[in-house]
Enzyme design. Structure first.
Site, PDB file in Angstrom:
ATOM      1  NE  ARG A  80      -2.011   1.814   3.463  1.00  0.00           N
ATOM      2  CZ  ARG A  80      -1.787   1.778   4.694  1.00  0.00           C
ATOM      3  NH1 ARG A  80      -2.472   0.800   5.491  1.00  0.00           N
ATOM      4  NH2 ARG A  80      -1.083   2.542   5.401  1.00  0.00           N
ATOM      5  CG  HIS A 119      -6.629   2.589   6.173  1.00  0.00           C
ATOM      6  ND1 HIS A 119      -6.819   1.347   5.707  1.00  0.00           N
ATOM      7  CD2 HIS A 119      -7.492   3.176   6.623  1.00  0.00           C
ATOM      8  CE1 HIS A 119      -7.930   0.916   5.809  1.00  0.00           C
ATOM      9  NE2 HIS A 119      -8.611   2.096   6.616  1.00  0.00           N
ATOM     10  CE1 TYR A 167       0.757   2.565   8.855  1.00  0.00           C
ATOM     11  CE2 TYR A 167      -0.362   4.044  10.164  1.00  0.00           C
ATOM     12  CZ  TYR A 167      -0.138   3.404   9.087  1.00  0.00           C
ATOM     13  OH  TYR A 167      -1.178   3.469   7.980  1.00  0.00           O
TER      14      TYR A 167
END
Lengths: 355, 325
Positions: A256, A260, A269
């Site tokens: 990805r 998100h 993160y």
């Protein structure tokens, strides 16, 4: 104590097109120029859709949006291996798969702009609307496949879900059904390495997600999800198996590239280094390297493909934004097959309200 | 005291309880490293470590089921479900096990756990992110249900929920997460469960609401200030709800308007109305009004303002109820 081994398992990995655009002819699908072109067009259209959607979101013209950047090969490669009469049961990040099948981009925009009229699937498309609750759509694919089998429809069903979805019960339950009933279904796990902030290795102690099919008695494979040929080839083989009533799980190993969703901030993160490493494996530039190397087209033509794709997307945005306000009746009309007396009353009340 | 929004206040409550009681554990999707998608659990991982602030795999049913197990064996889990629409996956665990553990074991085992989640609409969210599912939880015996309406309220109620011996469903109005700031003590304090709050006294009509809709009610009350003197009650706890406070108020005003964001059919408004008509029958001067969203699937954001109770819809109901002769 001496044990007798009852069963042994292995998990295979498939890559056809490497990062330098070099092809492994042993595993390549039959690559007609038309197929290569179609795959490239679909991926570029998906990328253009994504870029525009993100820009619109920043301007407040689109809702929260989950970009699919980096996953285009997995989405396009798998979707293109299906026939028109086959089903797609999506999650929510597979706009490229919709577009690869010729789905009108303006409908996708309408939906992501917050208008349910964008969910009205044109009759010729056998695809369900996006499923936001993770993994809940997987059993639906199994049911559709069961119906296809019982009614002898010769349809294959492909369902998309992410790595995160493989932590949920619906996933295991659906796999188990497909194994028991031998159904024409393909479980397309788009492993983009993150369930929002949770990295793949924190989601499961298993070495691969593909191996989760083994317990259900289903064949599986892991493919390079940034290699459109491998994605296509693996899906094609799964389709052939499905037509004989054998389900398959394919783990598309990809990344990805974006957050998100637009509400997320992935830099909290994961490291920029990691993202940069994956940027080098970009599925679109990989296919471009191959096509330019094989002289299927030249740079100038490629620029034209991008220009056309962006034009198509901006036209779709204009169409979606010109749709006008939804009539109040519309939010009531589909609750039941017939309006109930109570809903008629409430609609009257809603109509009288000043807007 | 510090000026906090609701996210800060909830974070402060969790921080206080993690610090005070080593049995408290926070778990859920993205609650650790990411600090929660709304940042409610921000910095807790760093402070209390990954054994007490747990990033779980994506699995709502297991989050709640495991929380039950934790609570059975000496921990006080505070589970987060990321959005209202994802709580449906927890129903089996909540209804089949959590709610009835005390009953089934004749009190030998209990389930002192909290399930927190953001709820409600009007934030232009995606599908399944704007639901108000309180009626399901209220309907099922054995669960307590709480919905705070301000930062101060949120902190005191969450601490009470964590210390409560029963399972508590804690619904956080996401629309108010950052909308209001007020003074909140940094030290722990409790607002007892089951006690409503009279936010504003009045004599003509009682308005009962909770959570996300309380602010809309207060705005509506301002709009009608010249025409009706309104008594506004914040229910705070939805199960068990504070009948006494509402009965006393309706005893005084004789009129009641109930406002909630959830659909009307079998919503909490029906339960409150039935109770009040039974217990205040001879004091009522007008039919009890309910202002709710419609009995339809939550529309996507373009139409959500036509669905959820607006300030003007509430104001209209107040005037009609207050002025009926």
């Amino acid at each position: 104590m001496v044990f007798r081994s009852l069963a042994r398992f292995s998990v295979n990995y498939l890559q056809v097109l490497d990062e330098h655009g070099q092809i492994d002819a042993r595993h390549a699908p039959k690559l007609t120029p038309a197929l290569v072109k179609h795959a490239f067009d679909a991926m570029v259209l998906g990328r253009a859709f994504d870029e525009t959607a993100l820009a619109l979101q920043r301007e407040g013209r689109l809702l929260t949006y989950g970009p699919g950047k980096g996953e285009e090969a997995a989405h396009a490669g798998s979707a293109l291996a299906l026939r028109k009469g086959d089903w797609i049961v999506p999650s929510f990040r597979e706009n490229t798969a919709y577009l690869a099948r010729g789905y009108p981009p303006e409908l996708l925009f309408e939906y992501w702009m917050g208008d349910e009229r964008g969910q009205k699937m044109p009759k010729e498309h056998k695809m369900l609307p996006v499923a936001v609750p993770v993994s809940t759509q997987i059993p639906h694919a199994v049911g559709i496949a069961y119906a296809a089998k019982l009614l002898k429809k010769n349809e294959v069903v492909l369902t998309y879900f992410g790595d995160g979805a493989t932590s949920k019960g619906d996933f295991y339950e659906a796999l188990n059904f497909a194994g028991v009933f031998r159904l024409p279904v393909i479980f397309a796990c788009i492993n983009n390495q993150y369930a929002i902030s949770l990295p793949r290795e924190r989601q499961s102690a298993a070495r691969t997600l593909a191996q989760k099919a083994i317990a259900a008695g289903i064949d599986s494979i892991q493919v390079d999800g940034n290699d459109v040929f491998a994605c296509y080839r693996a899906t094609q083989q799964a389709v052939e198996r499905a037509r004989k009533g054998e389900p398959t799980l394919i783990e598309f190993y990809t990344y990805r590239m974006g957050d998100h969703t637009t509400s997320d901030e992935a830099s909290r993160y994961r490291s920029a280094k990691e993202v940069a490493r994956w940027a080098k494996r970009d599925p679109i530039s990989r296919l471009s390297k191959y096509a330019l190397g094989k002289k299927l087209w030249n740079k100038q033509h490629e620029q034209k493909i991008w220009k056309l794709a962006r034009k198509r997307i901006s036209d779709a945005v204009a169409k979606a934004e010109a749709i006008g306000t939804q009539p109040i009746e519309d939010i009531f009309a589909y609750t039941y097959s017939q309006p109930t007396p109570r809903l008629r009353e409430q609609l009257e009340e809603a109509r009288k309200e000043a807007v | 005291m510090a000026v906090m929004n609701m996210v800060d206040a909830l974070n402060s409550a969790l921080d206080n309880e993690l610090e005070r009681d080593p049995r408290v554990v926070v778990l859920g999707e993205d609650v650790g490293r990411d600090g929660g998608v709304f940042r409610v659990t921000q910095s807790l991982l760093k402070k209390y470590g990954e054994l007490r602030v747990v990033d779980t795999p994506l699995a709502e049913s297991a989050i709640v089921g495991a929380s039950l197990g934790m609570s059975l064996n000496g921990l006080k889990p505070v589970a987060e479900v990321q959005f209202d629409g994802f709580t449906y996956a927890t129903f089996d665990q909540l209804f089949s096990h959590v709610a009835r553990m005390r009953t089934r074991t004749r009190g030998r085992f209990t389930a002192p756990l909290v399930v927190r989640f953001p709820y409600g609409g009007l934030v232009r969210a995606l599908e399944h992110h704007s639901e108000s599912p309180e009626a399901f939880f209220c309907h099922f015996p054995g669960l307590k249900v709480v919905a705070p309406s301000s930062p101060y309220e949120a902190k005191g109620l969450l601490i009470a929920a964590i210390r409560d011996p029963d399972p508590v469903i804690f619904m956080e109005p996401k629309r108010l997460y950052r909308a209001i700031k007020e003074d909140v003590p940094e030290t722990p304090y409790i607002i007892p469960l089951g006690e409503a709050r009279v936010v504003q006294e009045g004599s003509d009509v009682t308005i009962v609401s909770y959570g996300s809709m309380l602010q809309s009610c207060l705005e509506a009350v301002k709009l009608v200030a010249g025409a009706a003197s309104c008594e506004v009650i914040d229910l705070r706890t939805l199960t068990p709800w504070d009948e006494r406070t509402v009965i006393d108020s309706v005893g005084k005003t004789g009129r009641l308007v109930i406002v909630h964001e959830a659909p009307r059919n079998c919503g909490l408004g029906g339960e409150i109305a039935a109770t009040i008509q039974q217990k205040c029958f001879y004091k009522l001067s007008a039919p009890i009004a309910r202002v709710t969203s419609w009995d339809i699937i939550t529309p996507l954001p373009k139409m959500e303002t036509r669905h959820f109770p607006s300030v003007s819809r509430i104001a209209k109901a107040i005037i009609e109820t207050a002025t009926l002769q």
